[in-house]
Design an enzyme around this catalytic site. Sequence first.
Site, mmCIF file in Angstrom:
data_model
loop_
_atom_site.group_PDB
_atom_site.id
_atom_site.type_symbol
_atom_site.label_atom_id
_atom_site.label_comp_id
_atom_site.label_asym_id
_atom_site.label_seq_id
_atom_site.Cartn_x
_atom_site.Cartn_y
_atom_site.Cartn_z
ATOM 1 C CG MET A 132 -2.153 -1.017 1.355
ATOM 2 S SD MET A 132 -2.733 -0.642 -0.570
ATOM 3 C CE MET A 132 -3.629 0.943 -0.336
ATOM 4 C CB VAL A 135 7.226 4.914 4.491
ATOM 5 C CG1 VAL A 135 7.258 5.904 5.761
ATOM 6 C CG2 VAL A 135 5.694 4.309 4.852
ATOM 7 C CE LYS A 150 1.786 3.168 3.526
ATOM 8 N NZ LYS A 150 1.437 2.041 4.311
ATOM 9 C CG ASP A 244 -3.329 -3.719 7.081
ATOM 10 O OD1 ASP A 244 -3.105 -5.176 7.467
ATOM 11 O OD2 ASP A 244 -2.273 -3.211 6.528
#
Length: 942
Positions: A132, A135, A150, A244
């Site tokens: 996803m 960073v 991010k 998550d």
Amino acid sequence: LRLWGVTYRLERRRGHTARTPPFEITPRDVVLMDSPATPERRQRIQDLFLEAVGRPPSARAAFLDLKCRNDPQLRAEVEELLRTSAGEEITPQNPDLIASPPTAGSRSSHSIPAGTRIAHYDIVGELGGGGMGVVYEARDSRLGRSVALKFLPPLISHDADVRARFEQEARAASVLDHPNICTIHEIGEGQQGQLYISMALYRGETLKERLESGRLPTEQAVEIATQIGRGLDRAHQAGIVHRDVKPANVMLTEDGQVKILDFGLAKLDEVQLTRSGLTLGTVAYMSPEQARGERVDARTDVWSLGVVLYEMLTGRPPFQGEYSQAVIYSLLNTDPEPIEKVNPEVSGRLAKVVGRCLQKDADKRYASVSEVLADLAPIPAGGTVSVVHPPRRSRRTVIASASLVTVLLALLAIAPVRRTILDAMGISGLPVEKHLVVLSQAGPAETPEQAAFRNGLAETLVESLRRIEGAEKNLWVVPTDKVVEFGVESPAAARRAFGANLAVSLEVNRDANDVRVSLHLVDTESAKTLRTSELDRTGANLSDLKGDLVLALADLLDVSLRPSDHRALAMGGTAAPGAYEFYTQGLGYLRQHTEGRNVDAAIFLFEQALRHDSLFALAHAGLGEAYLRKFTDTKDLQWARAAERHCETAIEIDDQLAPVYVTLGKVHIGAGRYGTALAEFQLALARDSSYADAYRGMAKAYESLGRIDDAESAIRRAIAMKPDYWEGYNDLGVLYFNQGRYEDAIRQFENVIKLTPLNFKGYRNLGAMYFYLDRRQDAVEMFENAIDIQPDYSTYANLATLYFYEGRYADVARMYERALEIQDTDYRIWGYLASAYEESGQPDAARRANERAADMANDHLERNRRDPEVMAQLAGYYVELQKGDEARSILKDLIAQRPGDPEELSRIADIYERLGERDEALRWLERALVAGYSLVDIDDNP
């Protein structure tokens, strides 16, 4: 062409060849083939996949030969899932649409070089990444601080729909202010249009890195789980589910704090970041419902917390496999090895907590993280992440203890502190649990404007207290609309109606320029005045009066205001002379909103306030509330649009006003926009997680969407905030009633009466449940009890309905007459009264009542020409008034709307019967029965 797992066939249009560019693909060119996008197809693929993944790889081909012999496309879909199931992260089937997680020791193929300037951030270096996003450590040049940036994958950055939804989620997540949640500073956009999140940068290690050294000591594992739970509980109160939770998303900072990461990617209810083929999360920590692709709620985070705690205590996750789909098969179909068997040091109590978190059936899990925390609390845990043994008691400790006596004596000299200490010792005269009602006491020879100002001050006091009651766990305050509805005017009545043990009596005396406000704190049982405070103001500008009143009342109640409370109380205000007084008077008139002219007066006064200060956010919010009242009364959409416009303006001026989002949510519910309403309620909770009205609004929206479990969960959250306040139980009872769960509803209404023995609503609603259970004598008793406590419009109407079914038409008429003495604005009650007069042999009275009902129904129809209920009722009134042509005209328009509701179908049947057309009546009655209409209602209708 494959798009997100769906197969299409492209058809070339005539006249286009490879030599006639441009070849343009339009929707007419695309023909949907056999697609797993249908729920049945998707379920079939999932079932076959789970069966296949549980078999040895060598046996899968033969299995698929058997199961898919007549459907090669189905086999191809299952085989593709099997091929892509080897990675840790489940990623989309199109690898170009999302960044792949970097392998250990590698850098992403599109790394941003150190020194690159993006917006006002200078990239220092890459910290890591995953499915996803990537960073980076960066330096914020404006504020001179280090941050974590991010960058999100192109899927989110370039898809306009997903991007908009993500931005909404990130904004909501960014207001989560909690020591165990990573702080989100902002969201922004890079030069290539790629979204980024700027977050606080923490030094330390992730829990995943800590676990590489093996399992943790029990005390340390419990402490970490507790801190994770506190952060999740705060998020859940704001309506945000993380989805998550895993060791890689838990940071253990150098100063011993636990920080949950990646809340910017959390799921807000009704907001989906996923598309077909993309699932967030690491499979070993997914809940069963998440792995099945079902809707998730806070219990998904409960599951993941249980998985993380299991791993901390044993050194390994509870569900394992060589590839991700084997893990999914395991978590869906097998139980983990008992935790106490893997680690004998784990106590039975702690093992039960983990076991309950890992129940595959979400209904058998803990309903909330707060329940997990309650069960973890008695289990010994370290005070910080790194366990430190307490030092031995030394002489220095003894000296310090002795000096506390001196400090305590000094503190007792300070009044607020003295009260707090004496309360704790039980000798202050104030109860620990403060259940409060604010009573606005009329003064002698008071003008209507002065009364409105006084009532408005009471309203501002209540709203201010409601903003801070979430932090004061022992305080709740009764909303002013309930005080008005119940007709409560004395402390004793407040105790009977609401169970309040304290009342604040507010008195206002004023002349041309001077205002004196007196606050008297009264014990509702003894009627004894416990404390008093007075404020004097001279001059026309009263804009600081509200803040001073709240401070005075907080001092009376020994409530300590935090800096955030002071900021909240100042939000949306004004410093313009005159604006505050107009606004306060407007609130006072709006408080008495049952009279339509009072709502119009409130609108006028709010408008006057805005003429003094056009940026007075609370005045815009007041106008929004007033127009919502008009919309509720009239169902005229022009008022809904006006309400929405002023609420939006208030938010543009100050976007932290939680009550404004709740008002907007109510407007959207009234207009049938239930998903939009949910978003507004969630935004309200993001600003004030303790705002119970937002949960009640969410419940109504969920119920309207048919999501009954979610509606019940929202109401239970409101109850959890005030477990000894009756209104949440009443709401839950009404929800059960709407689902036909009358016995469950009875238990909730009994809770209402238990908490407030003289609550007429509790008795009235119990009577309604007994009526629907055909316990009519019990129903009569409950309705009569309610009337003895407080004569009420709805109770009289309910009792009239019950008498109607018993054929007691004279009593029916008498009950409706009494209801109309209290409120005569409902055309339906006039129509019911006309029927009662007709059945009891009073034709002249029946005609007069029908004429009144028809006139009022016509007024409603002018405002909403397609309201089926009004149309059917009006046609019935015309029949009784021998206006058959008008009745048939309305009936024709009504039938043209293709009604399907059983009540509407039965009304059409009733009109045809009144018109003497029995064959048509029977035909429509049959349709009503097929749609679910009750035979009992037909049998009882003369």
